[in-house]
Design a protein around this motif. Structure first.
Motif, mmCIF file in Angstrom:
data_model
loop_
_atom_site.group_PDB
_atom_site.id
_atom_site.type_symbol
_atom_site.label_atom_id
_atom_site.label_comp_id
_atom_site.label_asym_id
_atom_site.label_seq_id
_atom_site.Cartn_x
_atom_site.Cartn_y
_atom_site.Cartn_z
ATOM 1 N N GLU A 211 0.844 -1.188 0.000
ATOM 2 C CA GLU A 211 0.000 0.000 0.000
ATOM 3 C C GLU A 211 0.882 1.241 0.000
ATOM 4 O O GLU A 211 1.902 1.286 0.696
ATOM 5 C CB GLU A 211 -0.903 0.014 1.230
ATOM 6 N N ILE A 214 -0.230 4.056 4.744
ATOM 7 C CA ILE A 214 -1.128 3.605 5.801
ATOM 8 C C ILE A 214 -0.903 4.524 6.996
ATOM 9 O O ILE A 214 0.239 4.770 7.381
ATOM 10 C CB ILE A 214 -0.857 2.142 6.219
ATOM 11 N N ALA A 223 -2.708 -4.058 9.287
ATOM 12 C CA ALA A 223 -2.053 -4.418 8.030
ATOM 13 C C ALA A 223 -0.882 -5.372 8.234
ATOM 14 O O ALA A 223 -0.619 -6.242 7.388
ATOM 15 C CB ALA A 223 -1.582 -3.158 7.310
#
Length: 283
Positions: A211, A214, A223
């Motif tokens: 990603e 975050i 995560a």
């Protein structure tokens, strides 16, 4: 006083503050600002769209050249004491947010950085110069400059006032994160994350499936809970971090910023050119 001189004088204090923070010497800063003035008078000012940005670029490049020469000669600044935050004036509140990164210990800490890291960190974190403008100054992409700044911030925040790193203390925090992540201990993950922690991935890491960003401890713990099984603890340029390697080749470096025993930032670096500059020592 002509219009160009008047505009330059309006910028002089800010330019001097930039140069002094970068070089750690008021005398050197005076020389750089004077050289910028001379270069302005050798240039057709009518072709300059943004004089403030142009002058910042000139001063920054002059400082970068001097920092590189100083690094090659291992030269120290001439001033007996580094600049204090209240000498610069542009934004005391912003500088106060940097805590130990500004003030009497600033130059000692910045001397541990490479010239481009030092310039990126000071321009962005102290003077709020956007990444795209710094990118033009140093000849790199905005993403690369963002990574340089993050790396410099991580080093500065992790060092004592004498410039040394409390490696053992940071290592304990990073190791705790990796072990909690690996074994799926959610509460232990939260315990080592700052509430406003942010995780960022460079363009290559994002293309690999990470990603891009975050934010918050809850989101980061979610995560990374049960992950990190293949990560190894390592020193990255002397600072504790993690690496994911395949057949002995580092594919992703995990650069941690640790403040007060909490992780405030984690940057995933997968760009081969960036990885090639990292000194990796497995722990």
């Amino acid at each position: 006083m002509d219009a160009i001189t008047e505009r330059f004088e309006a910028e002089r204090d800010r330019l001097h503050a930039v140069a002094r923070q970068l070089l750690g010497s008021a005398a050197d800063a005076d020389d750089v600002v004077q050289e910028a003035w001379l270069r302005l008078h050798r240039t057709d000012a009518g072709e300059i769209d943004n004089l403030s940005a142009w002058l910042t670029t000139v001063v920054s490049r002059l400082c970068l050249d001097q920092l590189r020469r100083r690094a090659a000669r291992r030269e120290d600044p001439l001033d007996e004491a580094p600049p204090r935050a209240d000498d610069t004036g542009p934004d005391p509140e912003r500088e106060a947010l940097l805590g130990d990164a500004v003030g009497p210990a600033l130059v000692v800490l910045l001397d541990s950085l490479r010239p481009v890291e030092r310039l990126s960190f000071v321009l962005h974190d102290v003077f709020a110069v956007p990444f795209d403008e710094i990118a033009e100054i140093v000849g790199r992409s905005p993403d690369a400059v963002r990574q340089l700044t993050s790396r410099a911030r991580r080093r500065v925040q992790g060092r004592r006032p004498d410039g040394s790193i409390d490696v053992a203390r940071q290592q304990r925090v990073v190791k705790a994160f990796l072990e909690a992540s690996r074994h799926g201990r959610f509460d232990d993950l939260l315990a080592v994350l700052a509430p406003d922690v942010v995780v960022r991935a460079d363009a290559v890491a994002a293309a690999m499936g990470a990603e891009v960003e975050i934010r918050t401890a809850q989101a980061v713990a979610t995560a990374y809970n049960g992950r990190a099984k293949a990560l190894r603890l390592a020193l990255l340029d002397g600072v504790p971090g993690g690496v994911w390697a395949v057949a002995g080749e580092v594919k992703v470096a995990f650069e941690f910023t640790v403040v007060d025993d909490r992780i405030t930032e984690l940057v995933l670096v997968a760009d081969p050119e960036r990885l090639a500059t990292l000194e990796v020592d497995y722990l």
